[in-house]
Design an enzyme around this catalytic site. Sequence first.
Site, PDB file in Angstrom:
ATOM      1  N   LYS A 260      13.695  10.913  16.293  1.00 23.91           N
ATOM      2  CA  LYS A 260      13.672   9.459  16.479  1.00 23.91           C
ATOM      3  C   LYS A 260      15.108   8.961  16.675  1.00 23.91           C
ATOM      4  O   LYS A 260      16.030   9.431  16.013  1.00 23.91           O
ATOM      5  CB  LYS A 260      13.030   8.803  15.245  1.00 23.91           C
ATOM      6  CG  LYS A 260      12.604   7.376  15.462  1.00 23.91           C
ATOM      7  CD  LYS A 260      11.602   6.944  14.410  1.00 23.91           C
ATOM      8  CE  LYS A 260      11.212   5.496  14.581  1.00 23.91           C
ATOM      9  NZ  LYS A 260      10.116   5.103  13.679  1.00 23.91           N
ATOM     10  N   GLU A 346      -3.706   1.007   4.960  1.00 25.25           N
ATOM     11  CA  GLU A 346      -3.878  -0.285   4.284  1.00 25.25           C
ATOM     12  C   GLU A 346      -5.163  -0.333   3.455  1.00 25.25           C
ATOM     13  O   GLU A 346      -5.170  -0.874   2.348  1.00 25.25           O
ATOM     14  CB  GLU A 346      -3.848  -1.417   5.316  1.00 25.25           C
ATOM     15  CG  GLU A 346      -2.467  -1.674   5.938  1.00 25.25           C
ATOM     16  CD  GLU A 346      -2.091  -0.721   7.068  1.00 25.25           C
ATOM     17  OE1 GLU A 346      -2.934   0.104   7.477  1.00 25.25           O
ATOM     18  OE2 GLU A 346      -0.937  -0.799   7.553  1.00 25.25           O
ATOM     19  N   ARG A 374      -6.744  -4.538   8.267  1.00 25.46           N
ATOM     20  CA  ARG A 374      -7.290  -3.177   8.146  1.00 25.46           C
ATOM     21  C   ARG A 374      -7.952  -2.957   6.787  1.00 25.46           C
ATOM     22  O   ARG A 374      -8.780  -2.073   6.636  1.00 25.46           O
ATOM     23  CB  ARG A 374      -6.159  -2.143   8.263  1.00 25.46           C
ATOM     24  CG  ARG A 374      -5.689  -1.880   9.641  1.00 25.46           C
ATOM     25  CD  ARG A 374      -6.527  -0.761  10.277  1.00 25.46           C
ATOM     26  NE  ARG A 374      -6.210  -0.630  11.682  1.00 25.46           N
ATOM     27  CZ  ARG A 374      -5.306   0.204  12.174  1.00 25.46           C
ATOM     28  NH1 ARG A 374      -4.630   0.994  11.377  1.00 25.46           N
ATOM     29  NH2 ARG A 374      -5.088   0.238  13.459  1.00 25.46           N
TER      30      ARG A 374
HETATM   31  C1  LIG Z   1      -1.810  -0.750  10.906  1.00 30.79           C
HETATM   32  C2  LIG Z   1      -0.313  -0.784  10.985  1.00 30.79           C
HETATM   33  N1  LIG Z   1       0.402  -0.692   9.848  1.00 30.79           N
HETATM   34  C3  LIG Z   1       1.749  -0.728   9.909  1.00 30.79           C
HETATM   35  C4  LIG Z   1       2.399  -0.841  11.097  1.00 30.79           C
HETATM   36  C5  LIG Z   1       3.911  -0.946  11.149  1.00 30.79           C
HETATM   37  N2  LIG Z   1       4.482   0.215  11.820  1.00 30.79           N
HETATM   38  C6  LIG Z   1       4.872   0.154  13.098  1.00 30.79           C
HETATM   39  S1  LIG Z   1       5.477   1.598  13.629  1.00 30.79           S
HETATM   40  C7  LIG Z   1       5.218   2.330  12.164  1.00 30.79           C
HETATM   41  C8  LIG Z   1       5.589   3.762  11.985  1.00 30.79           C
HETATM   42  C9  LIG Z   1       4.889   4.632  12.952  1.00 30.79           C
HETATM   43  O1  LIG Z   1       5.302   5.944  12.757  1.00 30.79           O
HETATM   44  P1  LIG Z   1       4.836   7.065  13.759  1.00 30.79           P
HETATM   45  O2  LIG Z   1       3.389   6.947  14.013  1.00 30.79           O
HETATM   46  O3  LIG Z   1       5.315   8.368  13.237  1.00 30.79           O
HETATM   47  O4  LIG Z   1       5.551   6.695  15.106  1.00 30.79           O
HETATM   48  P2  LIG Z   1       7.122   6.765  15.452  1.00 30.79           P
HETATM   49  O5  LIG Z   1       7.684   5.416  15.143  1.00 30.79           O
HETATM   50  O6  LIG Z   1       7.735   7.811  14.625  1.00 30.79           O
HETATM   51  O7  LIG Z   1       7.117   7.043  16.907  1.00 30.79           O
HETATM   52  C10 LIG Z   1       4.689   1.438  11.248  1.00 30.79           C
HETATM   53  C11 LIG Z   1       4.379   1.744   9.844  1.00 30.79           C
HETATM   54  C12 LIG Z   1       1.606  -0.936  12.256  1.00 30.79           C
HETATM   55  N3  LIG Z   1       2.155  -1.085  13.467  1.00 30.79           N
HETATM   56  N4  LIG Z   1       0.264  -0.897  12.171  1.00 30.79           N
END
Ligand SMILES: Cc1ncc(C[n+]2csc(CCOP(=O)(O)OP(=O)(O)O)c2C)c(N)n1
Length: 609
Positions: A260, A346, A374
Amino acid sequence: MALAAEVRAFLIESCSVTGGHIGAGLGVVELSIALHHVFETPQDQVVWDVGHQGYPHKVLTGRADRMDTLRQEDGLSGFLKRAESDYDAFGAGHAATSISAAYGMAVGRDMRGEDFKVVAIIGDGSLGSGLAYEGLNNAGASDSDFIVVLNDNEMSIAPNVGAMHKYLTSVQRNPIYNRVRSAIGDIADNAPGMLHDAGKLLRRWEESVKSFLTPGVLFEELGFRYFGPIDGHDLKQLNETFKAVREMKGPRLIHVITQKGKGFPAGEHVEKWHALPPGHDPTTGKQLKAATGNANYTTVFGKGLVELMAENDRIAVITAAMPSGTGTGGAAKQFPSRFFDVGIAEGHAVTMAAGMATRGVRPVVAIYSTFLQRGYDSIVHDVAIQHLPVTFCMDRAGLVGEDGETHAGLYDIAYMLAIPSMTVTAPRSGTELLGLLRSAMAHEAGPFAIRYPRDNSPDVVSAIAEIPAVPYGTWEVVRSGTEFAILAVGTMVNQSLAAADLLAAEGMNVTVVNCRYLKPYDALTLDAILATHRHVLVVEEGTVVNGFGAYMASVISSREPGVRVTAHGVPDRIVYAAPRARQLALCGLDAAGIADKVRSLHGSEAVAG
Ligand SMILES: Cc1ncc(C[n+]2csc(CCOP(=O)(O)OP(=O)(O)O)c2C)c(N)n1
């Protein structure tokens, strides 16, 4: 590789002006190039998860010249949007939807006898979400032509958590396995004669036992053919693997390891570079213009929470993968044994809180309003029906500005008011937020929800020790007038006071009430208002459909049918990205809009009367 470098440099530069979620996109530049190179997009459906990593995809699909409009009104979305491009196969914003959506496309394709490929990309953070498992479980039992790409960078927004994360990292990064693997590779590639042949044999053996040594075995058991882990920054390896896997059939999963924030000049990605504000230094990530004003609600909440946890050791905090976003990072540091980051889960967070509450713990569930959607069934079934004292701290309630429609917190008033045992509150200031938090901790009889906005607190907030609880079920008359009363919720209190000032200059004397408890409402104060006013306007930063205004309309029509009630909230339409102040103005929820509403109602009443 030149293209990858160009895309990275372009994104770093353009995001330094617009701001945005730079970290995730920088990690998937090569992955995006390879996907578009090997798959016949947009006919092949490539479904990204969350969408915040979609910037390279946007650049590669003809939107580079609009990247300067990212996250702005009428500009490119910060996430993915079907209306924006044919290449955006599915809208995104919330995590862990890609597998289900893409599998649905594969099913739709087969039902209609069409011929194209479907690829879902999912991050390791989102793979911790129940929805992702539901998709894998369902798709893996099918014989559908369906591909999942697992983008594993060990990061959610914060470092990833959970057993799945441990599983993914334990074997593939096992030094012994990796040493054996590279030794085999060396022999196969470089050794002469017989040794070279032996190396080739070893490599075949390594392939066949790999599933025992890599995370593949889990996915294989779920019905997916597993490929990987492969280096997500090695374009050649990505292209070759995608080409081979594209031609196969059945559910298959390609595990890609990425970094990342790769290429961000300030060094390796850290949590704070997940998203950066507009106008930052592209080499350091630091904001050029220092933020001004009071602390924001998130910070006020986080600080007050830590102070309250010091007072009461029964308080525990649960966050769903957002320690810094919810301001609970301080609690994590100071009280690690009472802090729980459950990952992007969630529903689980809410039901786990319910379980903790049965054992005398006072759980505070800190989740953005939009993501708590959610957890709705868990709120109803596990918390409310059992009258368990779980506190919901819903940050980003209301309009959220540049994050746009997927992240707007417009429905929590409607969905919380609908639940019988739920106390629903909204503070008008940071001080009142902490007062309500204190009230929540004193309320043992059932769940308690507090909603607050993505904004700075209008006041400077002192230590929580100096802030009393807000008496249960009470309102506060903040301005006394005649004839016309505004029942205002949270952020709308100050906007209504400003509207009242505008109207006062025109000779209209309006009452303004701070309805900090939406449920239970303050019947005494309401009756007093109804006795002395002919028209009530209910103003809230939430959907006008089934909101507090609708609730008050039904209450008032039975208590005092002669009083006219009008609900004024976010209109029944999608509100797209724009600065928050602009969104409020567009919805008529700034001082001018509220004053206009009062004038128009007053005028129509005069005509009608
Ligand atoms: C239901 C939900 N909960 C929380 C979030 C906030 N959020 C956005 S990106 C993220 C992390 C995602 O991590 P990953 O799937 O590993 O993707 P990366 O950012 O590493 O590409 C979170 C927790 C969200 N978008 N949707």
